[in-house]
Write a protein that holds these residues in place. Structure first.
Motif, PDB file in Angstrom:
ATOM      1  N   TYR A 228       0.875  -1.140   0.018  1.00 31.28           N
ATOM      2  CA  TYR A 228       0.227  -0.055  -0.098  1.00 31.28           C
ATOM      3  C   TYR A 228       1.001   1.135   0.012  1.00 31.28           C
ATOM      4  O   TYR A 228       0.515   2.307  -0.647  1.00 31.28           O
ATOM      5  CB  TYR A 228      -0.893  -0.076   0.955  1.00 31.28           C
ATOM      6  CG  TYR A 228      -1.931   1.005   1.242  1.00 31.28           C
ATOM      7  CD1 TYR A 228      -3.041   0.875   0.879  1.00 31.28           C
ATOM      8  CD2 TYR A 228      -1.724   2.226   1.823  1.00 31.28           C
ATOM      9  CE1 TYR A 228      -4.199   2.156   0.754  1.00 31.28           C
ATOM     10  CE2 TYR A 228      -2.442   3.527   1.737  1.00 31.28           C
ATOM     11  CZ  TYR A 228      -3.896   3.168   1.343  1.00 31.28           C
ATOM     12  OH  TYR A 228      -4.613   4.299   1.458  1.00 31.28           O
ATOM     13  N   TYR A 229       1.970   1.472   0.514  1.00 32.24           N
ATOM     14  CA  TYR A 229       3.048   2.156   0.671  1.00 32.24           C
ATOM     15  C   TYR A 229       3.451   2.669  -0.575  1.00 32.24           C
ATOM     16  O   TYR A 229       3.558   3.846  -0.861  1.00 32.24           O
ATOM     17  CB  TYR A 229       3.883   2.166   1.699  1.00 32.24           C
ATOM     18  CG  TYR A 229       4.766   3.241   2.053  1.00 32.24           C
ATOM     19  CD1 TYR A 229       4.584   4.316   3.017  1.00 32.24           C
ATOM     20  CD2 TYR A 229       5.963   3.440   1.236  1.00 32.24           C
ATOM     21  CE1 TYR A 229       5.533   5.415   3.110  1.00 32.24           C
ATOM     22  CE2 TYR A 229       6.912   4.449   1.466  1.00 32.24           C
ATOM     23  CZ  TYR A 229       6.588   5.236   2.316  1.00 32.24           C
ATOM     24  OH  TYR A 229       7.475   6.715   2.421  1.00 32.24           O
ATOM     25  N   ALA A 230       3.778   1.610  -1.418  1.00 33.57           N
ATOM     26  CA  ALA A 230       4.177   1.784  -2.673  1.00 33.57           C
ATOM     27  C   ALA A 230       3.422   2.654  -3.342  1.00 33.57           C
ATOM     28  O   ALA A 230       4.137   3.486  -4.284  1.00 33.57           O
ATOM     29  CB  ALA A 230       4.638   0.586  -3.282  1.00 33.57           C
ATOM     30  N   THR A 231       2.314   2.628  -3.207  1.00 35.82           N
ATOM     31  CA  THR A 231       1.291   3.270  -4.246  1.00 35.82           C
ATOM     32  C   THR A 231       0.670   4.521  -3.624  1.00 35.82           C
ATOM     33  O   THR A 231      -0.090   5.096  -4.358  1.00 35.82           O
ATOM     34  CB  THR A 231       0.365   2.321  -4.902  1.00 35.82           C
ATOM     35  OG1 THR A 231      -0.173   1.586  -3.826  1.00 35.82           O
ATOM     36  CG2 THR A 231       0.858   1.342  -5.749  1.00 35.82           C
ATOM     37  N   HIS A 232       0.927   4.557  -2.429  1.00 35.32           N
ATOM     38  CA  HIS A 232      -0.092   5.758  -1.723  1.00 35.32           C
ATOM     39  C   HIS A 232       0.787   6.414  -0.761  1.00 35.32           C
ATOM     40  O   HIS A 232       0.214   7.461   0.247  1.00 35.32           O
ATOM     41  CB  HIS A 232      -1.178   5.020  -0.791  1.00 35.32           C
ATOM     42  CG  HIS A 232      -2.254   4.355  -1.536  1.00 35.32           C
ATOM     43  ND1 HIS A 232      -2.083   3.349  -2.141  1.00 35.32           N
ATOM     44  CD2 HIS A 232      -3.531   5.031  -1.656  1.00 35.32           C
ATOM     45  CE1 HIS A 232      -3.054   3.097  -2.585  1.00 35.32           C
ATOM     46  NE2 HIS A 232      -4.172   3.782  -2.503  1.00 35.32           N
ATOM     47  N   ALA A 233       2.156   6.432  -0.967  1.00 36.84           N
ATOM     48  CA  ALA A 233       3.025   7.153  -0.022  1.00 36.84           C
ATOM     49  C   ALA A 233       2.960   8.466  -0.206  1.00 36.84           C
ATOM     50  O   ALA A 233       3.064   9.369   0.843  1.00 36.84           O
ATOM     51  CB  ALA A 233       4.414   6.741   0.066  1.00 36.84           C
ATOM     52  N   HIS A 234       2.459   8.993  -1.160  1.00 37.28           N
ATOM     53  CA  HIS A 234       2.332  10.534  -1.270  1.00 37.28           C
ATOM     54  C   HIS A 234       1.102  11.192  -0.487  1.00 37.28           C
ATOM     55  O   HIS A 234       1.219  12.303  -0.196  1.00 37.28           O
ATOM     56  CB  HIS A 234       1.836  10.625  -2.839  1.00 37.28           C
ATOM     57  CG  HIS A 234       0.628  10.153  -3.365  1.00 37.28           C
ATOM     58  ND1 HIS A 234       0.742   8.804  -3.418  1.00 37.28           N
ATOM     59  CD2 HIS A 234      -0.618  10.574  -3.605  1.00 37.28           C
ATOM     60  CE1 HIS A 234      -0.453   8.466  -3.948  1.00 37.28           C
ATOM     61  NE2 HIS A 234      -1.343   9.515  -3.928  1.00 37.28           N
ATOM     62  N   GLY A 235       0.484  10.359   0.217  1.00 39.56           N
ATOM     63  CA  GLY A 235      -0.456  11.029   1.065  1.00 39.56           C
ATOM     64  C   GLY A 235       0.299  11.470   2.513  1.00 39.56           C
ATOM     65  O   GLY A 235      -0.172  12.604   3.056  1.00 39.56           O
ATOM     66  N   SER A 236       1.259  10.805   2.743  1.00 43.39           N
ATOM     67  CA  SER A 236       2.157  11.172   3.672  1.00 43.39           C
ATOM     68  C   SER A 236       3.445  10.193   3.806  1.00 43.39           C
ATOM     69  O   SER A 236       3.220   9.225   4.562  1.00 43.39           O
ATOM     70  CB  SER A 236       1.682  11.480   5.252  1.00 43.39           C
ATOM     71  OG  SER A 236       2.496  11.832   6.126  1.00 43.39           O
ATOM     72  N   ALA A 237       4.600  10.635   3.265  1.00 46.75           N
ATOM     73  CA  ALA A 237       5.484   9.618   2.909  1.00 46.75           C
ATOM     74  C   ALA A 237       6.295   9.147   4.239  1.00 46.75           C
ATOM     75  O   ALA A 237       6.575   8.160   4.504  1.00 46.75           O
ATOM     76  CB  ALA A 237       6.627  10.258   2.157  1.00 46.75           C
ATOM     77  N   VAL A 238       6.130  10.103   5.358  1.00 48.88           N
ATOM     78  CA  VAL A 238       6.570   9.719   6.630  1.00 48.88           C
ATOM     79  C   VAL A 238       5.581   8.920   7.519  1.00 48.88           C
ATOM     80  O   VAL A 238       5.801   7.841   7.879  1.00 48.88           O
ATOM     81  CB  VAL A 238       7.223  11.144   7.471  1.00 48.88           C
ATOM     82  CG1 VAL A 238       7.191  10.855   8.682  1.00 48.88           C
ATOM     83  CG2 VAL A 238       8.422  11.655   6.752  1.00 48.88           C
ATOM     84  N   MET A 239       4.543   9.541   7.547  1.00 45.32           N
ATOM     85  CA  MET A 239       3.497   9.047   8.561  1.00 45.32           C
ATOM     86  C   MET A 239       2.864   7.438   8.115  1.00 45.32           C
ATOM     87  O   MET A 239       2.822   6.713   8.848  1.00 45.32           O
ATOM     88  CB  MET A 239       2.202   9.890   8.626  1.00 45.32           C
ATOM     89  CG  MET A 239       2.577  11.071   9.537  1.00 45.32           C
ATOM     90  SD  MET A 239       3.526  11.024  11.148  1.00 45.32           S
ATOM     91  CE  MET A 239       2.457  10.000  12.053  1.00 45.32           C
ATOM     92  N   LEU A 240       2.828   7.373   6.762  1.00 51.96           N
ATOM     93  CA  LEU A 240       2.380   6.087   6.391  1.00 51.96           C
ATOM     94  C   LEU A 240       3.184   4.969   6.424  1.00 51.96           C
ATOM     95  O   LEU A 240       2.965   3.764   6.505  1.00 51.96           O
ATOM     96  CB  LEU A 240       1.729   6.218   4.864  1.00 51.96           C
ATOM     97  CG  LEU A 240       0.427   6.856   4.661  1.00 51.96           C
ATOM     98  CD1 LEU A 240       0.152   6.985   3.163  1.00 51.96           C
ATOM     99  CD2 LEU A 240      -0.847   5.860   5.235  1.00 51.96           C
ATOM    100  N   VAL A 241       4.457   5.377   6.771  1.00 49.76           N
ATOM    101  CA  VAL A 241       5.467   4.303   7.076  1.00 49.76           C
ATOM    102  C   VAL A 241       4.823   3.426   8.247  1.00 49.76           C
ATOM    103  O   VAL A 241       4.994   2.226   8.278  1.00 49.76           O
ATOM    104  CB  VAL A 241       6.834   4.822   7.540  1.00 49.76           C
ATOM    105  CG1 VAL A 241       7.719   3.665   8.232  1.00 49.76           C
ATOM    106  CG2 VAL A 241       7.559   5.213   6.134  1.00 49.76           C
ATOM    107  N   HIS A 242       4.198   4.040   9.323  1.00 58.76           N
ATOM    108  CA  HIS A 242       3.920   3.181  10.514  1.00 58.76           C
ATOM    109  C   HIS A 242       2.767   2.315  10.327  1.00 58.76           C
ATOM    110  O   HIS A 242       2.640   1.447  11.015  1.00 58.76           O
ATOM    111  CB  HIS A 242       3.496   4.284  11.379  1.00 58.76           C
ATOM    112  CG  HIS A 242       4.825   5.264  11.670  1.00 58.76           C
ATOM    113  ND1 HIS A 242       4.748   6.671  10.976  1.00 58.76           N
ATOM    114  CD2 HIS A 242       5.992   5.321  12.524  1.00 58.76           C
ATOM    115  CE1 HIS A 242       5.719   7.357  11.378  1.00 58.76           C
ATOM    116  NE2 HIS A 242       6.451   6.372  12.185  1.00 58.76           N
TER     117      HIS A 242
END
Length: 345
Positions: A228-242
């Motif tokens: 999911y991060y690979a395609t949605h990280a632009h939502g918040s590259a830092v916070m979606l890591v978690h």
């Protein structure tokens, strides 16, 4: 095992600092150095710390001791952070009465309902601490577990009590895509989590039949969150890591917990991952960055050179996913995406 002593030296440096700085930002140093050492990048740890620690603050002072018969009164009180650090230091290092796994087994179910604490950083820090202790038990690593648990207790934050759980698709990837975004994404994570009204009820919808099902379900969740991060990280590259690293912390901790605590851990891990996804979900996906022929190990080395602590932590989790799915290009692209979107240290 770290035969160089780098991890323990690094932890001792970091234990003079507090779990937070600039009022609420999390000290990622212990998590990052544990990953760097375990993944073969220990040679650069002290140089990394020389840069990273310039932003940190001193360990908070203690005031009143946390009483064993009144700990619940101080739960979730960030003003008692120094008291909580001292409390777990006593339980695990200064005056231990039980092995660290027994202390963890006592406090895990007490803290688990507040897994959203500190934007999930405390549970992630505990997960890294447990991995370090599993390799070797010594005072710096025990104190690191104490800092992780103390941080969790002080920032304990349950999700909204009236949160509705609604029927969800059966696969973790589908369930994550079904998570509705919060209405107002203009402020920090506490404001965003306060807006949560419903989440897909993924673990119970999957009909978990016992502890034996939990590692596989958690693995499925971590794999899905990385993709999911690979395609949605632009939502918040830092916070979606978690959304990926929090459930991975629970997965890594399972072997050192009683089996009776595994199923609650799965439910909490899903809640944390889904809540972070809801808080920072973008309007739609973007194309995943293609890593080409770069291996997960090479991408971790790239994250280490990049230096950002979030990129390092995500690449560490991507390596776990790649070990299960060596041909998973999307998972590897997540590590690349983090180094592209997050500013380097």
């Amino acid at each position: 095992m770290d035969t160089t002593g780098v991890l323990d030296e690094a932890l001792e440096r970091l234990h003079t600092t507090g779990p937070e700085f600039d009022d609420w930002l999390s000290n990622h140093g212990p998590m990052a150095v544990e990953a760097l050492v375990r993944r073969g990048e220990g040679g650069g740890v002290h140089r990394w710390l020389d840069r990273y620690t310039t932003r940190l603050e001193d360990r908070p002072a203690s005031g009143d001791a946390i009483r064993d018969d009144a700990w619940a009164d101080a739960l979730g009180d960030p003003r008692r952070l120094g008291d909580w650090l001292d409390h777990f230091d006593r339980l695990l290092v200064a005056d231990p009465r039980e092995p660290w796994r027994a202390v963890l087994a006592t406090w895990w179910p007490r803290l688990l309902p507040g897994i959203a604490a500190g934007a999930t950083h405390p549970v992630i820090r505990v997960g890294h601490a447990v991995v370090g202790l599993r390799a070797e038990e010594n005072a710096p690593r025990l104190r690191e577990l104490a800092h992780g648990l103390g941080y969790w207790a002080a920032r304990y934050q349950p999700l909204p009590a009236d949160l509705a759980l609604v029927s969800s698709p059966h696969a973790a990837a589908e369930a994550l895509r079904a998570v509705p975004p919060v209405a107002d994404q203009s402020r920090g994570i506490v404001h965003r989590l306060d807006q949560l009204t419903e989440l897909p009820d993924w673990p119970t919808a999957r009909d978990v039949s016992g502890p034996d099902d939990v590692p596989g379900r958690l693995t499925e969740l971590v794999d899905a969150a990385v993709r999911y991060y690979a395609t949605h990280a632009h939502g918040s590259a830092v916070m979606l890591v978690h959304a990926a690293t929090a459930p991975n912390a629970v997965l890594r901790t399972l072997p050192d917990l009683p089996r009776a605590l595994w199923e609650p851990g799965l439910a909490a891990a899903w809640s944390a991952s889904a809540a972070v996804t809801a808080a920072y979900r973008p309007a739609g996906p973007a194309g995943a960055a293609h890593p080409g022929s770069a291996s997960a190990e090479e991408l971790f080395a790239r994250a280490a050179a990049h230096g950002d602590e979030h990129a390092i932590k995500l690449a560490d989790t991507v390596l776990d996913v790649a070990a299960r799915h060596p041909e998973d290009v999307v998972a590897r692209s997540a590590a690349l995406r983090a180094t592209e979107l997050i500013d380097p240290l």
